[in-house]
Design a protein around this motif. Structure first.
Motif, PDB file in Angstrom:
ATOM      1  N   GLY A 262      25.641  51.195  61.298  1.00  0.00           N
ATOM      2  CA  GLY A 262      25.514  50.772  59.714  1.00  0.00           C
ATOM      3  C   GLY A 262      24.459  49.738  59.757  1.00  0.00           C
ATOM      4  N   LYS A 263      24.589  48.734  60.790  1.00  0.00           N
ATOM      5  CA  LYS A 263      23.858  47.664  60.555  1.00  0.00           C
ATOM      6  C   LYS A 263      22.244  48.159  61.113  1.00  0.00           C
ATOM      7  N   LYS A 264      21.995  49.165  61.623  1.00  0.00           N
ATOM      8  CA  LYS A 264      20.695  49.758  61.928  1.00  0.00           C
ATOM      9  C   LYS A 264      20.066  50.387  60.613  1.00  0.00           C
ATOM     10  N   GLY A 265      21.089  50.560  59.579  1.00  0.00           N
ATOM     11  CA  GLY A 265      20.358  51.308  58.434  1.00  0.00           C
ATOM     12  C   GLY A 265      20.810  52.665  58.303  1.00  0.00           C
ATOM     13  N   VAL A 266      21.797  53.358  59.200  1.00  0.00           N
ATOM     14  CA  VAL A 266      22.451  54.560  59.161  1.00  0.00           C
ATOM     15  C   VAL A 266      23.398  54.512  58.130  1.00  0.00           C
ATOM     16  N   LYS A 267      23.412  55.589  57.208  1.00  0.00           N
ATOM     17  CA  LYS A 267      24.699  55.674  56.374  1.00  0.00           C
ATOM     18  C   LYS A 267      25.844  56.194  57.357  1.00  0.00           C
ATOM     19  N   VAL A 268      26.906  55.552  57.540  1.00  0.00           N
ATOM     20  CA  VAL A 268      27.847  56.069  58.251  1.00  0.00           C
ATOM     21  C   VAL A 268      29.194  56.318  57.504  1.00  0.00           C
ATOM     22  N   TYR A 269      29.830  57.540  58.028  1.00  0.00           N
ATOM     23  CA  TYR A 269      31.146  57.942  57.544  1.00  0.00           C
ATOM     24  C   TYR A 269      32.202  57.524  58.472  1.00  0.00           C
ATOM     25  N   ALA A 270      32.979  56.822  58.191  1.00  0.00           N
ATOM     26  CA  ALA A 270      33.948  56.072  59.325  1.00  0.00           C
ATOM     27  C   ALA A 270      35.252  56.784  58.866  1.00  0.00           C
ATOM     28  N   ALA A 271      35.731  57.474  59.766  1.00  0.00           N
ATOM     29  CA  ALA A 271      36.889  58.391  59.555  1.00  0.00           C
ATOM     30  C   ALA A 271      38.154  57.902  60.235  1.00  0.00           C
ATOM     31  N   ALA A 272      39.152  57.999  59.813  1.00  0.00           N
ATOM     32  CA  ALA A 272      40.350  57.428  60.791  1.00  0.00           C
ATOM     33  C   ALA A 272      41.350  57.769  59.853  1.00  0.00           C
ATOM     34  N   ARG A 273      42.923  57.654  60.291  1.00  0.00           N
ATOM     35  CA  ARG A 273      44.045  57.926  59.553  1.00  0.00           C
ATOM     36  C   ARG A 273      44.291  56.635  58.620  1.00  0.00           C
ATOM     37  N   ARG A 274      44.020  55.453  59.193  1.00  0.00           N
ATOM     38  CA  ARG A 274      44.494  54.218  58.336  1.00  0.00           C
ATOM     39  C   ARG A 274      43.321  53.677  57.330  1.00  0.00           C
ATOM     40  N   ARG A 275      43.676  54.098  56.082  1.00  0.00           N
ATOM     41  CA  ARG A 275      42.922  53.763  55.041  1.00  0.00           C
ATOM     42  C   ARG A 275      42.550  52.146  54.787  1.00  0.00           C
ATOM     43  N   PRO A 276      43.742  51.522  54.987  1.00  0.00           N
ATOM     44  CA  PRO A 276      43.520  50.141  54.645  1.00  0.00           C
ATOM     45  C   PRO A 276      42.371  49.480  55.583  1.00  0.00           C
ATOM     46  N   GLN A 277      42.750  49.706  56.735  1.00  0.00           N
ATOM     47  CA  GLN A 277      41.782  49.450  57.867  1.00  0.00           C
ATOM     48  C   GLN A 277      40.255  49.707  57.545  1.00  0.00           C
ATOM     49  N   LEU A 278      40.113  51.024  57.332  1.00  0.00           N
ATOM     50  CA  LEU A 278      38.690  51.538  56.717  1.00  0.00           C
ATOM     51  C   LEU A 278      38.218  50.821  55.781  1.00  0.00           C
ATOM     52  N   GLU A 279      38.763  50.444  54.771  1.00  0.00           N
ATOM     53  CA  GLU A 279      38.402  49.826  53.678  1.00  0.00           C
ATOM     54  C   GLU A 279      37.915  48.392  54.019  1.00  0.00           C
ATOM     55  N   ALA A 280      38.839  47.708  54.866  1.00  0.00           N
ATOM     56  CA  ALA A 280      38.512  46.437  55.381  1.00  0.00           C
ATOM     57  C   ALA A 280      36.952  46.525  56.112  1.00  0.00           C
ATOM     58  N   LEU A 281      36.902  47.635  56.859  1.00  0.00           N
ATOM     59  CA  LEU A 281      35.699  47.624  57.783  1.00  0.00           C
ATOM     60  C   LEU A 281      34.359  47.875  56.563  1.00  0.00           C
ATOM     61  N   ALA A 282      34.643  48.779  55.622  1.00  0.00           N
ATOM     62  CA  ALA A 282      33.521  48.900  54.651  1.00  0.00           C
ATOM     63  C   ALA A 282      33.120  47.664  53.900  1.00  0.00           C
ATOM     64  N   ARG A 283      34.335  46.766  53.630  1.00  0.00           N
ATOM     65  CA  ARG A 283      34.000  45.416  52.910  1.00  0.00           C
ATOM     66  C   ARG A 283      33.077  44.706  54.043  1.00  0.00           C
ATOM     67  N   GLU A 284      33.604  44.451  55.415  1.00  0.00           N
ATOM     68  CA  GLU A 284      32.864  43.901  56.160  1.00  0.00           C
ATOM     69  C   GLU A 284      31.328  44.421  56.276  1.00  0.00           C
ATOM     70  N   ALA A 285      31.142  45.505  56.343  1.00  0.00           N
ATOM     71  CA  ALA A 285      29.803  46.107  56.276  1.00  0.00           C
ATOM     72  C   ALA A 285      29.140  45.672  55.148  1.00  0.00           C
ATOM     73  N   ARG A 286      29.537  46.084  53.909  1.00  0.00           N
ATOM     74  CA  ARG A 286      28.691  45.744  52.806  1.00  0.00           C
ATOM     75  C   ARG A 286      28.505  44.070  52.829  1.00  0.00           C
ATOM     76  N   ALA A 287      29.148  43.146  53.438  1.00  0.00           N
ATOM     77  CA  ALA A 287      28.802  41.666  53.319  1.00  0.00           C
ATOM     78  C   ALA A 287      27.463  41.553  54.359  1.00  0.00           C
ATOM     79  N   SER A 288      27.334  42.590  55.336  1.00  0.00           N
ATOM     80  CA  SER A 288      26.311  42.546  56.126  1.00  0.00           C
ATOM     81  C   SER A 288      24.944  43.445  55.751  1.00  0.00           C
ATOM     82  N   GLY A 289      25.179  44.078  54.525  1.00  0.00           N
ATOM     83  CA  GLY A 289      24.201  44.884  54.037  1.00  0.00           C
ATOM     84  C   GLY A 289      23.959  46.119  54.681  1.00  0.00           C
ATOM     85  N   ALA A 290      25.281  46.541  55.433  1.00  0.00           N
ATOM     86  CA  ALA A 290      25.488  47.896  55.940  1.00  0.00           C
ATOM     87  C   ALA A 290      26.262  48.894  55.109  1.00  0.00           C
TER      88      ALA A 290
END
Length: 254
Positions: free
Chosen positions: A27-55
């Motif tokens: 994601g930080k290299k400019g790739v649009k990443v679909y992050a898949a897993a069972r646990r939605r809350p952890q994925l949402e936290a990952l997406a927030r962290e990514a947005r903070a770094s421009g990913a």
């Protein structure tokens, strides 16, 4: 192939550990990443962290053990993004399956996720990649696939299956622009290893392990095992006669 050649990627098992790290790395290299897993809350936290770094990371709630749903969902993502360039089948489960007291239910879970789920993930858009003549399939196996390790029949066998499956795909796709990579990590500090009580030689922190994996993917390695001392050791273990291997391995208490 370099990371800039990937426009889009799917990484399963992305709610923690190596999958999470790989999703952030690409994601930080400019790739649009679909992050898949069972646990939605952890994925949402990952997406927030990514947005903070421009990913750009999009959470995808997915249980790969549900094969038909996995196939359908990944094909939907492929349609939505104009074609996945990179698919990383990273989701996996471990745990003991001792032959003296064999836990069928847990063994089935390991096979459903590590075998059926991985094949569903990797094959979902394979025909489309072949038609487009581009794409990269990556399976995260393990150095534990080298031989049948004590009390790990299901896990070792599931990863050995993945090795052979990926090798056959690589042979079939020779001459096309669709690449296949098999990654074989050793011991890495993740949720999966957090409860392991036995010695874990050459244990790596997650961050350098992710770096090793990501760079091997970008280089387009056919197979990549790490850390190298462990990779060499398990490579030699393949040639140990069964009578000696059985005698030594059966004495190991995990």
């Amino acid at each position: 192939m370099t990371e800039m050649n990937y426009r889009t990627a799917l990484v399963t098992g992305a709610s923690s550990g190596l999958g999470r790290g790989l999703a952030l790395w690409f994601g930080k290299k400019g790739v649009k990443v679909y992050a898949a897993a069972r646990r939605r809350p952890q994925l949402e936290a990952l997406a927030r962290e990514a947005r903070a770094s421009g990913a750009n990371i999009e959470p995808v709630e997915l249980d790969v053990s549900e094969a038909e749903t996995t196939l359908e969902r990944i094909r939907e993502l492929d349609d939505a993004c104009g074609g996945l360039d990179l698919v990383v089948a990273n989701a996996g489960v471990g745990g003991m399956t001792d032959g003296r007291n064999f836990p069928w239910e847990h063994a089935k879970k390991v096979i459903d996720v590590n075998v059926t789920g991985a094949v569903a993930t990797l094959s979902a858009v394979l025909p489309r990649m072949v038609e487009r003549n581009r794409g990269h399939l990556v399976g995260v196996s393990s150095l534990a696939s080298c031989r049948g390790l004590p009390q790990n029949a299901a896990y070792s066998a599931s990863k050995a299956f993945l090795n052979t499956f990926l090798e056959s795909l690589r042979v079939d796709l020779h001459g096309t622009q669709v690449r296949v990579t098999c990654i074989k990590p050793g011991f890495v500090k993740t949720e999966m290893t957090a409860n392991i009580q036995h010695m874990m030689p050459f244990l790596l922190e997650a961050e350098p392990a992710v770096e090793f994996m990501a760079r091997a993917i970008v280089r387009g390695e056919d197979e990549y095992g790490f850390p190298w001392p462990m990779d060499r050791a398990v490579g030699l273990a393949k040639f140990v006669p069964n009578v000696l291997f059985d005698a030594v391995a059966s004495k190991v208490v995990l």
